[in-house]
Scaffold this motif. Structure first.
Motif, PDB file in Angstrom:
ATOM      1  N   LYS A 185       0.835  -1.205   0.000  1.00 18.56           N
ATOM      2  CA  LYS A 185       0.000   0.000   0.000  1.00 18.56           C
ATOM      3  C   LYS A 185       0.869   1.254   0.000  1.00 18.56           C
ATOM      4  N   LYS A 186       1.968   1.233   0.755  1.00 24.06           N
ATOM      5  CA  LYS A 186       2.892   2.370   0.773  1.00 24.06           C
ATOM      6  C   LYS A 186       3.475   2.620  -0.610  1.00 24.06           C
ATOM      7  N   LEU A 187       3.888   1.551  -1.288  1.00 27.48           N
ATOM      8  CA  LEU A 187       4.442   1.686  -2.640  1.00 27.48           C
ATOM      9  C   LEU A 187       3.412   2.249  -3.614  1.00 27.48           C
ATOM     10  N   LEU A 188       2.162   1.801  -3.484  1.00 29.72           N
ATOM     11  CA  LEU A 188       1.121   2.263  -4.401  1.00 29.72           C
ATOM     12  C   LEU A 188       0.725   3.712  -4.126  1.00 29.72           C
ATOM     13  N   PHE A 189       0.815   4.138  -2.867  1.00 29.12           N
ATOM     14  CA  PHE A 189       0.573   5.545  -2.558  1.00 29.12           C
ATOM     15  C   PHE A 189       1.675   6.418  -3.167  1.00 29.12           C
ATOM     16  N   ASN A 190       2.921   5.932  -3.107  1.00 28.62           N
ATOM     17  CA  ASN A 190       4.015   6.662  -3.763  1.00 28.62           C
ATOM     18  C   ASN A 190       3.788   6.730  -5.264  1.00 28.62           C
TER      19      ASN A 190
END
Length: 330
Positions: free
Chosen positions: A269-274
């Motif tokens: 989820k962190k990667l996709l928010f970035n």
């Protein structure tokens, strides 16, 4: 077909296992063996003698690398097995008291026999995907260490205004540079690994062209979707990543805002928010959507979450067709 169900509690050095039948869920066998090649083979032979060569379905929790050898041997011997999320077993057990490895093995066996309609046979990922998983884990460790060094370096610069710290500051600079090189080398190895596998390369070449998707995000998507074999539906993958909102209402008195679930893959989820933040800056269509929604009064993070969902839909769309991704907003 009637099965006997074997629940296995996996730990670093040992395996506790229990076998039960499907009808009355009686425990027929409760033993312990070493988490080694010889120990696992001994377990399989003992279970086969106990059930008199009838079909056995093995079930155990996702335990990372501790259960990798077990899964590999079961798959090589063409045994049917399922790796299940621990939270699923815990939630299905109801109110429980006490905990031990033998008890956990029995609970897993009873879970498998009770929820046989939910069990799906597990198949290990390919060697290339498993190697990529290890490389991504190592890179994550390096990035965390580098971040700690950078923070300490900043603190040293502030301290040096009062106390001479030139030698220590230079030491930190060298360490940061060393980890920069390590991370760069590892990323090159990940690209080389993807290029050596034709299936991974085809999928990677498609999804990397989606605006916002970089090397690490693309590799992580390929890893967690098992190259789009474990997930064939973007809505399910959004749910897995923690991007899908869910309703929270009850009767007429409880009506809260829809929100995402806390059961999610936090790293993904962190990667996709970035990726969403990058797309907002560089994709005119996404940027227009973001500005329109924020002007309507939507919370910024909710809109970023929606953008991340859109990116996943684009990734799955381009991965499931032979045509390359085309950015119409350019």
């Amino acid at each position: 077909m009637e099965y006997f169900y074997c629940g296995i509690d996996v730990s670093k050095d040992s395996l506790d296992y229990a076998v039960c039948n499907q009808q009355d869920k009686n425990i027929l066998l409760l033993e312990k063996t070493d988490n080694t090649i010889s120990g696992i083979r001994k377990m399989i032979k003992l279970i086969e003698r106990k059930v008199k060569s009838r079909q056995v379905w093995y079930c155990f929790e996702h335990t990372g690398h501790y259960g990798l050898l077990l899964a590999h041997i079961l798959q090589s011997q063409q045994q049917k097995y399922s790796m299940v999320a621990s939270i699923d077993i815990i939630k299905s057990s109801g109110l429980t008291r006490g905990k031990s490895d033998p008890i956990d093995a029995q609970r897993i066996a009873i879970y498998a026999a009770t929820f046989t309609h939910k069990l799906k046979p597990t198949k290990l990922q390919s060697e290339s995907v498993l190697r990529m998983k290890t490389m991504l884990t190592i890179r994550d460790h390096y990035v965390r260490i580098r971040t700690q060094l950078k923070n300490a370096h900043k603190s040293m610069i502030i301290t040096s205004k009062v106390v001479p710290m030139k030698t220590e500051i230079n030491d930190y600079k060298r360490e940061i540079a060393r980890y920069d090189i390590k991370i760069t080398r590892l990323e090159k190895r990940i690209i080389e690994l993807i290029n050596q596998d034709n299936d991974l390369k085809q999928s990677y070449d498609k999804i990397i062209k989606v605006t916002g998707i970089g090397l690490i995000t693309a590799a992580s998507i390929l890893l967690y979707t098992n190259n789009f074999k474990s997930f064939n539906n973007p809505r399910k993958f959004n749910c897995y990543c923690g991007l899908a909102p869910f309703e929270y209402t009850s009767g007429t008195s409880v009506k809260r805002k829809d929100k995402t679930s806390r059961y999610r893959n936090k790293e993904l989820k962190k990667l996709l928010f970035n990726a969403a933040n990058t797309a907002i800056r560089h994709d005119q269509q996404i940027k227009t959507y973001f500005n329109r929604k924020t002007k309507e009064g939507k919370h910024k993070m909710s809109v970023i979450n929606a953008v991340a969902c859109k990116i996943i839909y684009r990734v799955f769309a381009v991965a499931n067709r032979d045509e390359p991704y085309v950015n119409f907003s350019v």
